[in-house]
Motif scaffolding. Structure first.
Motif, PDB file in Angstrom:
ATOM      1  N   VAL A 191      -7.460   2.750  -4.183  1.00  0.00           N
ATOM      2  CA  VAL A 191      -8.391   2.306  -3.150  1.00  0.00           C
ATOM      3  C   VAL A 191      -9.311   3.461  -2.751  1.00  0.00           C
ATOM      4  N   GLU A 192      -8.712   4.666  -2.643  1.00  0.00           N
ATOM      5  CA  GLU A 192      -9.512   5.820  -2.272  1.00  0.00           C
ATOM      6  C   GLU A 192      -8.911   7.051  -2.914  1.00  0.00           C
ATOM      7  N   ARG A 193      -9.757   7.960  -3.400  1.00  0.00           N
ATOM      8  CA  ARG A 193      -9.238   9.187  -3.989  1.00  0.00           C
ATOM      9  C   ARG A 193      -9.895  10.386  -3.331  1.00  0.00           C
ATOM     10  N   ARG A 194      -9.101  11.428  -3.163  1.00  0.00           N
ATOM     11  CA  ARG A 194      -9.597  12.655  -2.563  1.00  0.00           C
ATOM     12  C   ARG A 194      -8.966  13.850  -3.226  1.00  0.00           C
ATOM     13  N   ASP A 195      -9.736  14.855  -3.437  1.00  0.00           N
ATOM     14  CA  ASP A 195      -9.199  16.112  -3.940  1.00  0.00           C
ATOM     15  C   ASP A 195      -8.230  16.658  -2.882  1.00  0.00           C
ATOM     16  N   ILE A 196      -7.086  17.165  -3.295  1.00  0.00           N
ATOM     17  CA  ILE A 196      -6.082  17.545  -2.296  1.00  0.00           C
ATOM     18  C   ILE A 196      -6.514  18.767  -1.476  1.00  0.00           C
ATOM     19  N   VAL A 197      -7.269  19.646  -2.078  1.00  0.00           N
ATOM     20  CA  VAL A 197      -7.772  20.797  -1.328  1.00  0.00           C
ATOM     21  C   VAL A 197      -8.710  20.320  -0.207  1.00  0.00           C
ATOM     22  N   GLU A 229       0.817  -1.205   0.000  1.00  0.00           N
ATOM     23  CA  GLU A 229       0.000   0.000   0.000  1.00  0.00           C
ATOM     24  C   GLU A 229       0.852   1.257   0.000  1.00  0.00           C
ATOM     25  N   ALA A 230       0.311   2.320  -0.529  1.00  0.00           N
ATOM     26  CA  ALA A 230       1.009   3.602  -0.518  1.00  0.00           C
ATOM     27  C   ALA A 230      -0.005   4.730  -0.649  1.00  0.00           C
ATOM     28  N   VAL A 231       0.441   5.951  -0.317  1.00  0.00           N
ATOM     29  CA  VAL A 231      -0.386   7.137  -0.530  1.00  0.00           C
ATOM     30  C   VAL A 231       0.378   8.071  -1.465  1.00  0.00           C
ATOM     31  N   LYS A 232      -0.273   8.507  -2.524  1.00  0.00           N
ATOM     32  CA  LYS A 232       0.401   9.317  -3.538  1.00  0.00           C
ATOM     33  C   LYS A 232      -0.400  10.571  -3.849  1.00  0.00           C
ATOM     34  N   THR A 233       0.323  11.650  -4.147  1.00  0.00           N
ATOM     35  CA  THR A 233      -0.328  12.848  -4.685  1.00  0.00           C
ATOM     36  C   THR A 233      -0.014  12.930  -6.164  1.00  0.00           C
ATOM     37  N   VAL A 234      -1.045  12.994  -6.991  1.00  0.00           N
ATOM     38  CA  VAL A 234      -0.819  13.054  -8.434  1.00  0.00           C
ATOM     39  C   VAL A 234      -1.729  14.101  -9.064  1.00  0.00           C
ATOM     40  N   ALA A 235      -1.285  14.607 -10.208  1.00  0.00           N
ATOM     41  CA  ALA A 235      -2.130  15.542 -10.955  1.00  0.00           C
ATOM     42  C   ALA A 235      -3.104  14.758 -11.815  1.00  0.00           C
ATOM     43  N   ASP A 236      -2.701  13.556 -12.162  1.00  0.00           N
ATOM     44  CA  ASP A 236      -3.512  12.763 -13.077  1.00  0.00           C
ATOM     45  C   ASP A 236      -3.332  11.295 -12.703  1.00  0.00           C
ATOM     46  N   GLU A 237      -4.418  10.590 -12.555  1.00  0.00           N
ATOM     47  CA  GLU A 237      -4.323   9.183 -12.154  1.00  0.00           C
ATOM     48  C   GLU A 237      -3.523   8.343 -13.139  1.00  0.00           C
TER      49      GLU A 237
END
Ligand code: ZN
Length: 431
Positions: free
Chosen positions: A382-388, A358-366
């Motif tokens: 697994v889960e996506r959230r808008d960074i704001v 598992e990991a957590v990533k910040t991306v501009a585009d999946e």
């Protein structure tokens, strides 16, 4: 999908005492607005391969069975559509909306907006999408539209800035109170004073008249001050007060303390107007327009300038910027004020590979997700959230204030370009 969008907007109507006939004023928080705008962006991206995207607007007072009947009519009409795939898609969309409406007998308080249809996803493929929104303001009229795009215009109107300002035009003979919401001016109250007109008189009677006159003006100002307290003091969404009128009366009124001290702090300025009736309110707004327009940008500029002042101090002062630094400061509960640019378009993803890493990533585009560094397998989201959204939730959890900053000013652009749209002013320095 549906439930995420459905929960977009909830906010109670704001009641006020003085004008029961005026519409209840509601105001979305900046975070709610942000969410709503993002939802619209998503909806507007969808494009149908034919005229097969269905938009339905249901006003709050429209019984759902009537809407359902109407949609059944459209359903049978659509059997005439020539293209087989468009026909199938339109019918599926209408059916899906009818099914969704089954949960309701009457629409929610602001009505309902549904966008359903097959959007083009390239490579000769389509994907069915369905968004059901409870809009921030009442839907005005029923609308059914089938097009190659979803019809979102009315929602944009609801999102337009609707800052609320208190208005007063005053001279010694008359005063009018009003409210400015967006571009709409609502007069609240017109009061004529009992102040006697000045006459030419000499000696004793002139002095006596002067005293009576002053007394009457004092009473009149006191009364207007009280009415303003009643009209404006408890309106939390009120961004400021602007006053107008001919001559110096308006300034005297402000300077001599007839305003409640909390309202006094909200005075944005006084402006000359020729009239003190309803038309005076319109004059006032016209004359104050530039000041009002600059206010939002000024606030944003000031926030970013405060950040820059800290950054210029030795060791960066009480500043933090960039995603990682600010995230860490938030986790340490060291953030006083979090600045987020509305222009960030990034997602925070929880990912897992097929081997369970598992990991957590910040991306501009999946699509740019890297492969799992441990085994080289592809990641699944697994889960996506808008960074704001994510940062603002972190801020809430640590009692930090949040300000969303548009990219409309130079300072707003600086925040986005130089700091990735994320910066903070700290309570204390973190190593
Ligand atoms: Zn792996």
């Amino acid at each position: 999908m549906g439930s995420h969008w459905e929960s977009l907007i909830t906010h109670p109507p704001f009641g006020h005492a003085i004008m029961p006939e005026a519409q209840a004023v509601t105001k979305m928080s900046s975070m709610e607005k942000y969410r709503f705008r993002r939802a619209l962006e998503e909806i507007e991206k969808a494009q149908g391969r034919g005229t097969e995207l269905v938009s339905v607007y249901v006003p709050p007072d429209r019984p759902v069975f009537e809407v359902t009947n109407y949609l059944r009519g459209e359903y049978s009409q659509s059997s005439n559509i020539k293209s087989a795939s468009t026909k199938k898609h339109v019918m599926q969309a209408i059916e899906s909306i009818i099914n969704r409406l089954k949960e309701y007998r009457m629409p929610p308080p602001n009505g309902l907006v549904a966008f359903v249809g097959h959007k083009d996803v390239g490579a000769d493929q389509t994907k069915m999408v369905a968004y059901v929104l409870q809009p921030p303001e009442p839907v005005q009229s029923f609308l059914y539209r089938c097009d190659s795009r979803f019809f979102t215009e009315p929602l944009h109107e609801m999102l337009a800035e609707k800052d609320v300002y208190g208005l007063v035009v005053i001279d010694q003979g008359e005063a009018t109170l009003g409210i400015l919401e967006g571009k709409r001016i609502t007069p609240l109250k017109n009061v004529q004073s009992l102040v006697p007109r000045k006459h030419r008189m000499g000696g004793q009677s002139a002095r006596r008249f002067e005293r009576l006159h002053e007394q009457a003006v004092h009473e009149f100002f006191k009364k207007i001050g009280d009415l303003m307290t009643e009209a404006f003091l408890n309106r939390r969404e009120l961004r400021g007060l602007i006053l107008g009128g001919p001559g110096y009366t308006k300034d005297t009124f402000v300077k001599e303390g007839y305003l409640h001290h909390e309202l006094n702090k909200k005075v944005l300025g006084t402006f000359d107007t020729g009239y003190t009736d309803e038309s005076g309110l319109r004059e006032l707004v016209a004359n104050a327009r530039d000041v009002l327009r600059d206010l939002d940008l000024m606030r944003e500029k000031a926030l970013v300038q405060r950040l820059m002042e800290e950054i210029r101090k030795e060791g960066g002062g009480l500043s933090a910027y960039g995603e990682d630094q600010v995230r860490r400061a938030l986790e340490l509960r060291a953030v006083d004020l979090l600045l987020l640019s509305e222009g960030i378009r990034k997602l925070r993803l929880q990912v897992r590979c097929s081997n369970g890493h598992e990991a957590v990533k910040t991306v501009a585009d999946e699509a740019t997700l890297p492969k799992c560094p441990e085994c080289g397998a592809e990641y699944q989201v697994v889960e996506r959230r808008d960074i704001v959204e994510e940062f603002s939730a972190l801020a809430d959890a640590s009692n930090a204030k949040v300000e969303l900053v548009s990219a409309d000013s130079d300072e707003g652009e600086l925040l986005l370009k130089a700091f990735g749209g994320i910066a903070a002013i700290l309570r204390y320095r973190v190593a």
